[in-house]
Design a protein around this motif. Structure first.
Motif, PDB file in Angstrom:
ATOM      1  N   THR A 188       0.830  -1.276   0.128  1.00  0.00           N
ATOM      2  CA  THR A 188      -0.023   0.001  -0.098  1.00  0.00           C
ATOM      3  C   THR A 188       0.738   1.203   0.085  1.00  0.00           C
ATOM      4  O   THR A 188       0.316   2.155  -0.799  1.00  0.00           O
ATOM      5  CB  THR A 188      -0.879   0.079   1.132  1.00  0.00           C
ATOM      6  OG1 THR A 188      -1.766  -1.209   1.283  1.00  0.00           O
ATOM      7  CG2 THR A 188      -1.950   1.213   1.199  1.00  0.00           C
ATOM      8  N   LYS A 205     -10.300   1.359   6.299  1.00  0.00           N
ATOM      9  CA  LYS A 205     -10.153   2.309   5.317  1.00  0.00           C
ATOM     10  C   LYS A 205      -9.454   3.626   5.219  1.00  0.00           C
ATOM     11  O   LYS A 205      -8.989   4.056   4.420  1.00  0.00           O
ATOM     12  CB  LYS A 205     -11.411   2.162   4.614  1.00  0.00           C
ATOM     13  CG  LYS A 205     -12.083   0.972   3.985  1.00  0.00           C
ATOM     14  CD  LYS A 205     -13.635   1.054   3.653  1.00  0.00           C
ATOM     15  CE  LYS A 205     -14.100  -0.316   3.244  1.00  0.00           C
ATOM     16  NZ  LYS A 205     -15.782  -0.118   2.598  1.00  0.00           N
ATOM     17  N   SER A 208      -6.018   3.163   5.508  1.00  0.00           N
ATOM     18  CA  SER A 208      -5.338   2.737   4.156  1.00  0.00           C
ATOM     19  C   SER A 208      -5.137   3.840   3.449  1.00  0.00           C
ATOM     20  O   SER A 208      -4.280   4.062   2.840  1.00  0.00           O
ATOM     21  CB  SER A 208      -6.496   1.956   3.635  1.00  0.00           C
ATOM     22  OG  SER A 208      -5.896   1.481   2.055  1.00  0.00           O
ATOM     23  N   SER A 209      -6.469   4.823   3.355  1.00  0.00           N
ATOM     24  CA  SER A 209      -6.275   6.208   2.593  1.00  0.00           C
ATOM     25  C   SER A 209      -5.101   7.019   2.985  1.00  0.00           C
ATOM     26  O   SER A 209      -4.341   7.595   2.154  1.00  0.00           O
ATOM     27  CB  SER A 209      -7.619   7.092   2.839  1.00  0.00           C
ATOM     28  OG  SER A 209      -8.690   6.083   2.431  1.00  0.00           O
TER      29      SER A 209
END
Length: 261
Positions: A188, A205, A208-209
């Protein structure tokens, strides 16, 4: 001058007409042999022209084998040549097809021969490219400590992010262990994102962003470090692009070859 000395000059030197012709013929042989291996890996072509490919491979294998032993014979210090960089590459260029007799499939290691294509820098006297390669090498060595610190920081970051995602997502969402979560953090943060491991929770999420955004910023750091070192070395030393000679700061022409800096 005896035959052995003449052959030595032709084979090991590219500053004579015969030497350049020999090296140019060798480069074409390398290119054709590698192309043959690439085409053979295509199933439809191998089915139709397999026998032709095999004969071509044997031809070049015998050619490179003969050349390798010729270099050993005419070299003033055979042992030094055998264990040199080029000696090892020349040996590996001839071995794959012989190995394929015992281990099928190893003939595709013929692509090692493409390393011999580096001789093009010597044949074509591309001193400018050699000089720039050396400048890059110096810059990489100069920035090694900075890059080491940078990658150590990244390692710590992915360890923390991987552990955090393991806690947030839990085993039910594919993050079954901390190493698995670290793998997710690496793909990532490098913006690769294979999609085989994806957070499902809202918090996951969000994290993750955040990781993807900082990944774009991180990619530019090593490039900036090396570029800065290259610029500094070039400015401070006034290195000639033609002969790689270091000149006094502010010099307009190289005091070794006369090339404009």
């Amino acid at each position: 001058m005896n035959l052995r000395k003449k052959l030595y000059i032709i084979v090991f030197y590219a500053n004579t007409r015969s030497g350049r012709l020999f090296d140019q013929a060798l480069l074409w042989a390398i290119l054709i042999s590698v192309l043959t291996v690439l085409l053979e890996s295509v199933a439809s072509l191998d089915e139709q022209y397999g026998a032709v490919f095999e004969r071509v491979e044997w031809f070049f294998t015998l050619l490179f084998t003969f050349e390798y032993f010729l270099r050993i014979y005419i070299s003033p210090t055979p042992r030094k040549y055998i264990f040199s960089f080029w000696g090892i590459i020349d040996f590996l260029a001839a071995v794959p097809l012989y190995l394929s007799l015992f281990y099928p499939g190893t003939q595709f290691l013929f692509v090692i021969r493409f390393l011999r294509f580096l001789r093009v820098f010597r044949v074509m006297k591309l001193a400018r490219f050699t000089s720039e390669a050396k400048a890059l090498s110096v810059a990489l060595r100069s920035s090694m400590y900075k890059i080491t610190i940078f990658f150590t920081s990244i390692l710590i970051l992915v360890l923390l992010l991987g552990t955090l995602m393991y806690v947030v997502e839990g085993k039910g969402e594919g993050f079954d262990s901390i190493p698995e979560s670290i793998y997710w953090a690496i793909i990532t943060i490098t913006t690769v994102g294979y999609g085989d491991l994806v957070p499902q929770t809202s918090l996951g999420k969000f994290i993750s962003s955040f990781v993807m955004i900082i990944g774009y910023a991180i990619i530019a750091v090593p490039t900036g470090i090396v570029t800065s070192e290259m610029s500094k070395n070039r400015t401070e030393k006034s290195v000639c692009r033609q002969c790689d000679h270091s000149n006094p700061e502010g010099a307009r022409y190289c005091n070794h070859c006369g090339e404009k800096l």
